[in-house]
Design a protein around this motif. Structure first.
Motif, PDB file in Angstrom:
ATOM      1  N   ALA A  23       0.917  -1.249  -0.017  1.00  0.00           N
ATOM      2  CA  ALA A  23      -0.133   0.028  -0.128  1.00  0.00           C
ATOM      3  C   ALA A  23       0.900   1.060   0.071  1.00  0.00           C
ATOM      4  CB  ALA A  23      -1.001   0.108   1.405  1.00  0.00           C
ATOM      5  N   GLY A  24       0.555   2.334  -0.547  1.00  0.00           N
ATOM      6  CA  GLY A  24       0.881   3.606  -0.856  1.00  0.00           C
ATOM      7  C   GLY A  24       0.450   4.454   0.287  1.00  0.00           C
ATOM      8  N   LEU A  25       1.271   4.985   1.030  1.00  0.00           N
ATOM      9  CA  LEU A  25       0.931   6.054   1.915  1.00  0.00           C
ATOM     10  C   LEU A  25       1.774   7.316   2.030  1.00  0.00           C
ATOM     11  CD1 LEU A  25       0.592   3.399   5.014  1.00  0.00           C
ATOM     12  CD2 LEU A  25      -1.154   4.135   3.340  1.00  0.00           C
ATOM     13  N   LYS A  26       1.142   8.277   2.776  1.00  0.00           N
ATOM     14  CA  LYS A  26       1.921   9.270   3.228  1.00  0.00           C
ATOM     15  C   LYS A  26       1.660   9.880   4.544  1.00  0.00           C
ATOM     16  CE  LYS A  26       2.381  11.970  -1.349  1.00  0.00           C
ATOM     17  NZ  LYS A  26       1.998  13.174  -2.232  1.00  0.00           N
ATOM     18  N   ASP A  27       2.764  10.268   5.245  1.00  0.00           N
ATOM     19  CA  ASP A  27       2.555  10.839   6.796  1.00  0.00           C
ATOM     20  C   ASP A  27       1.983  12.300   6.606  1.00  0.00           C
ATOM     21  OD1 ASP A  27       4.726  12.498   6.479  1.00  0.00           O
ATOM     22  OD2 ASP A  27       6.060  11.350   7.368  1.00  0.00           O
ATOM     23  N   PRO A  28       1.470  12.728   7.799  1.00  0.00           N
ATOM     24  CA  PRO A  28       0.595  13.971   7.727  1.00  0.00           C
ATOM     25  C   PRO A  28       1.491  15.239   7.216  1.00  0.00           C
ATOM     26  CG  PRO A  28       0.453  13.001   9.800  1.00  0.00           C
ATOM     27  CD  PRO A  28       1.419  12.050   9.079  1.00  0.00           C
ATOM     28  N   ALA A  29       3.074  15.055   7.269  1.00  0.00           N
ATOM     29  CA  ALA A  29       3.785  16.080   6.820  1.00  0.00           C
ATOM     30  C   ALA A  29       3.978  16.119   5.231  1.00  0.00           C
ATOM     31  CB  ALA A  29       5.274  15.951   7.366  1.00  0.00           C
ATOM     32  N   GLY A  30       3.721  14.764   4.609  1.00  0.00           N
ATOM     33  CA  GLY A  30       3.860  14.445   3.336  1.00  0.00           C
ATOM     34  C   GLY A  30       4.931  13.697   2.650  1.00  0.00           C
ATOM     35  N   ALA A  31       5.743  12.860   3.623  1.00  0.00           N
ATOM     36  CA  ALA A  31       6.624  12.062   3.421  1.00  0.00           C
ATOM     37  C   ALA A  31       6.001  10.902   2.778  1.00  0.00           C
ATOM     38  CB  ALA A  31       7.558  11.750   4.643  1.00  0.00           C
ATOM     39  N   ALA A  32       6.465  10.417   1.649  1.00  0.00           N
ATOM     40  CA  ALA A  32       5.678   9.135   1.335  1.00  0.00           C
ATOM     41  C   ALA A  32       6.544   7.765   1.700  1.00  0.00           C
ATOM     42  CB  ALA A  32       5.977   9.218  -0.315  1.00  0.00           C
ATOM     43  N   PRO A  78       9.629  18.560   9.059  1.00  0.00           N
ATOM     44  CA  PRO A  78       9.726  19.570   9.683  1.00  0.00           C
ATOM     45  C   PRO A  78       9.575  19.375  11.343  1.00  0.00           C
ATOM     46  CG  PRO A  78       7.836  19.773   8.411  1.00  0.00           C
ATOM     47  CD  PRO A  78       8.586  18.551   8.058  1.00  0.00           C
ATOM     48  N   ASP A  79       8.744  18.464  11.888  1.00  0.00           N
ATOM     49  CA  ASP A  79       8.414  18.300  13.114  1.00  0.00           C
ATOM     50  C   ASP A  79       8.839  16.862  13.501  1.00  0.00           C
ATOM     51  OD1 ASP A  79       7.218  17.918  15.518  1.00  0.00           O
ATOM     52  OD2 ASP A  79       5.542  19.372  15.029  1.00  0.00           O
ATOM     53  N   VAL A  80       9.865  16.632  14.075  1.00  0.00           N
ATOM     54  CA  VAL A  80      10.317  15.608  14.607  1.00  0.00           C
ATOM     55  C   VAL A  80       9.282  14.676  15.570  1.00  0.00           C
ATOM     56  CG1 VAL A  80      12.190  14.178  15.872  1.00  0.00           C
ATOM     57  CG2 VAL A  80      12.588  16.028  14.137  1.00  0.00           C
ATOM     58  N   ALA A  81       8.762  15.440  16.511  1.00  0.00           N
ATOM     59  CA  ALA A  81       8.147  14.785  17.575  1.00  0.00           C
ATOM     60  C   ALA A  81       6.723  14.217  16.976  1.00  0.00           C
ATOM     61  CB  ALA A  81       7.813  15.810  18.600  1.00  0.00           C
ATOM     62  N   ALA A  82       6.249  15.108  16.108  1.00  0.00           N
ATOM     63  CA  ALA A  82       4.897  14.863  15.240  1.00  0.00           C
ATOM     64  C   ALA A  82       5.067  13.458  14.518  1.00  0.00           C
ATOM     65  CB  ALA A  82       4.141  15.754  14.594  1.00  0.00           C
ATOM     66  N   SER A  83       6.088  13.464  13.798  1.00  0.00           N
ATOM     67  CA  SER A  83       6.328  12.260  13.076  1.00  0.00           C
ATOM     68  C   SER A  83       6.626  11.065  13.668  1.00  0.00           C
ATOM     69  CB  SER A  83       7.552  12.832  12.018  1.00  0.00           C
ATOM     70  OG  SER A  83       7.269  13.736  11.023  1.00  0.00           O
ATOM     71  N   HIS A  96       4.897   5.724  15.442  1.00  0.00           N
ATOM     72  CA  HIS A  96       4.562   4.573  16.437  1.00  0.00           C
ATOM     73  C   HIS A  96       3.246   4.170  16.557  1.00  0.00           C
ATOM     74  CE1 HIS A  96       4.829   2.980  20.326  1.00  0.00           C
ATOM     75  NE2 HIS A  96       3.555   3.841  20.720  1.00  0.00           N
ATOM     76  N   ARG A  97       2.235   5.217  16.118  1.00  0.00           N
ATOM     77  CA  ARG A  97       1.161   4.860  15.950  1.00  0.00           C
ATOM     78  C   ARG A  97       0.728   3.964  14.799  1.00  0.00           C
ATOM     79  NH1 ARG A  97      -4.110   9.045  16.155  1.00  0.00           N
ATOM     80  NH2 ARG A  97      -5.964   7.552  16.316  1.00  0.00           N
ATOM     81  N   VAL A  98       1.227   4.005  13.623  1.00  0.00           N
ATOM     82  CA  VAL A  98       0.896   3.357  12.493  1.00  0.00           C
ATOM     83  C   VAL A  98       1.773   2.206  12.245  1.00  0.00           C
ATOM     84  CG1 VAL A  98       0.785   3.245   9.773  1.00  0.00           C
ATOM     85  CG2 VAL A  98       0.043   5.266  11.212  1.00  0.00           C
ATOM     86  N   LEU A  99       2.908   2.065  12.629  1.00  0.00           N
ATOM     87  CA  LEU A  99       3.922   0.926  12.409  1.00  0.00           C
ATOM     88  C   LEU A  99       4.476   0.143  13.852  1.00  0.00           C
ATOM     89  CD1 LEU A  99       6.316   2.430   9.517  1.00  0.00           C
ATOM     90  CD2 LEU A  99       4.218   0.684   9.269  1.00  0.00           C
ATOM     91  N   GLY A 100       4.279   0.744  15.019  1.00  0.00           N
ATOM     92  CA  GLY A 100       4.579   0.445  16.229  1.00  0.00           C
ATOM     93  C   GLY A 100       6.113   0.976  16.613  1.00  0.00           C
ATOM     94  N   VAL A 101       6.534   1.705  15.713  1.00  0.00           N
ATOM     95  CA  VAL A 101       8.093   2.154  15.707  1.00  0.00           C
ATOM     96  C   VAL A 101       8.440   2.906  17.164  1.00  0.00           C
ATOM     97  CG1 VAL A 101       9.939   3.450  14.739  1.00  0.00           C
ATOM     98  CG2 VAL A 101       8.410   2.235  13.165  1.00  0.00           C
ATOM     99  N   GLU A 102       9.467   2.454  17.635  1.00  0.00           N
ATOM    100  CA  GLU A 102       9.580   3.272  18.877  1.00  0.00           C
ATOM    101  C   GLU A 102      11.024   4.157  18.591  1.00  0.00           C
ATOM    102  OE1 GLU A 102      10.306   0.341  21.876  1.00  0.00           O
ATOM    103  OE2 GLU A 102       8.024  -0.075  21.846  1.00  0.00           O
ATOM    104  N   PHE A 115      17.119   0.952  13.059  1.00  0.00           N
ATOM    105  CA  PHE A 115      17.179   0.768  11.607  1.00  0.00           C
ATOM    106  C   PHE A 115      17.320   2.503  10.937  1.00  0.00           C
ATOM    107  CE2 PHE A 115      12.660   0.762  12.456  1.00  0.00           C
ATOM    108  CZ  PHE A 115      12.175   1.694  11.678  1.00  0.00           C
ATOM    109  N   GLY A 116      17.091   3.482  11.696  1.00  0.00           N
ATOM    110  CA  GLY A 116      16.783   4.807  11.036  1.00  0.00           C
ATOM    111  C   GLY A 116      16.800   5.811  12.159  1.00  0.00           C
ATOM    112  N   GLY A 117      16.359   6.996  11.702  1.00  0.00           N
ATOM    113  CA  GLY A 117      16.422   8.241  12.336  1.00  0.00           C
ATOM    114  C   GLY A 117      15.396   9.273  11.966  1.00  0.00           C
ATOM    115  N   VAL A 118      15.302  10.230  12.812  1.00  0.00           N
ATOM    116  CA  VAL A 118      14.453  11.328  12.200  1.00  0.00           C
ATOM    117  C   VAL A 118      15.187  12.670  12.492  1.00  0.00           C
ATOM    118  CG1 VAL A 118      12.241  12.436  12.419  1.00  0.00           C
ATOM    119  CG2 VAL A 118      12.240  10.095  12.941  1.00  0.00           C
ATOM    120  N   VAL A 119      15.191  13.568  11.630  1.00  0.00           N
ATOM    121  CA  VAL A 119      15.824  14.739  11.656  1.00  0.00           C
ATOM    122  C   VAL A 119      15.074  15.792  11.088  1.00  0.00           C
ATOM    123  CG1 VAL A 119      18.132  13.811  11.428  1.00  0.00           C
ATOM    124  CG2 VAL A 119      17.042  14.433   9.246  1.00  0.00           C
TER     125      VAL A 119
END
Length: 264
Positions: A108-117, A146-151, A156-162, A187-191
């Motif tokens: 499935a193809g998705l975008k987060d609220p900030a628009g990242a696909a 643009p918003d690390v905390a919101a992303s 976390h809510r969608v994929l369970g990522v911590e 496996f990654g990070g948010v900046v």
């Protein structure tokens, strides 16, 4: 660290959408030593990119109605439909509903609220890539937003990522790992895009990192092949030597050779 065990919520696939697939295959084959292999007639022209006989990525001709230009990161899930529904509830966007890619997976193809696909991958029957965390293979993914905390809250809510904060010279890095797996499974990070000049004027995105035996040599080779440098090779203590580049179509990715002290 990214592995081919692929727990739920971790990246398990990556592919490239290109308006000139032949040119893109030539670029990446010359850069990473990948060998293109058609996935079969049932896959609609999808191409597997092999590294020493193992799948390191996929590629396809750009389909503006269902795909996107450039690199797309996939995350393993148990239920693509349920994950897409969760993304909608969390104020994300469903670009396309779960679809069978015959012989590979349900995606499935998705975008987060900030628009990242991004996309989600429900194995059917393929679990994921066969090569990871080595030169020429995916080894890290990084969300530029643009918003690390919101992303972080969305994933976390969608994929369970911590998430956890990792200190490094100059600040703290927000790292990602699968639920319950612990920080050793990062496996990654948010900046934030607000702090990175390379992100100026660019939309939020997932940036893939590919392993490099010699980051500087790969940057030089990428430019010889018609690519461009977005961030020159830079050494980060405890992390490694990394660079951010773009292929001839302008599609971005990063290169990294891990710090031997960090790998020990």
């Amino acid at each position: 660290m990214l592995t081919t065990r692929f727990p739920y919520g971790a990246p398990n696939w990556i592919d490239l959408g290109s308006p000139d697939l032949d040119a893109s295959l030539a670029f990446y084959s010359s850069l990473f030593g990948w060998r293109p292999e058609p996935a079969g007639p049932e896959a609609g022209g999808y191409v597997l990119l092999r590294l020493d006989g193992r799948t390191a990525a996929g590629a396809m001709a750009l389909d503006p109605d269902r795909g996107r230009a450039g690199w797309t990161v996939y995350f393993r899930c148990a239920d693509a439909l349920g994950t897409a529904e969760a993304a909608g509830v969390a104020h994300g966007t469903v670009v396309f509903q779960p679809t069978e890619v015959r012989g590979l997976a349900r995606v499935a193809g998705l975008k987060d609220p900030a628009g990242a696909a991004f996309r989600v991958w429900q194995p059917d029957p393929v679990e994921g890539l066969e090569a990871a965390t080595e030169p020429g293979a995916l080894c890290w993914v990084e969300l530029h937003t643009p918003d690390v905390a919101a992303s972080a809250a969305f994933y976390h809510r969608v994929l369970g990522v911590e998430t956890s904060g990792v200190s490094f010279p100059g600040g703290t890095y927000t790292s990602l790992y699968p639920a319950g797996a612990g920080e050793d499974a990062m496996f990654g990070g948010v900046v934030t895009t607000l702090d990175d000049p390379a992100d100026t004027g660019r939309p939020p995105q997932w940036l893939p990192y590919f392993g490099a035996a010699d980051t500087d040599a790969l940057v030089a080779r990428a430019t010889e092949l018609g690519g461009s440098v977005r961030m020159p090779a830079t050494s980060v203590p405890g992390v490694g030597r990394l660079a951010r580049v773009a292929d001839p179509h302008g599609y971005e990715f990063a290169l990294i050779k891990g710090d031997p002290a960090q790998e020990a």
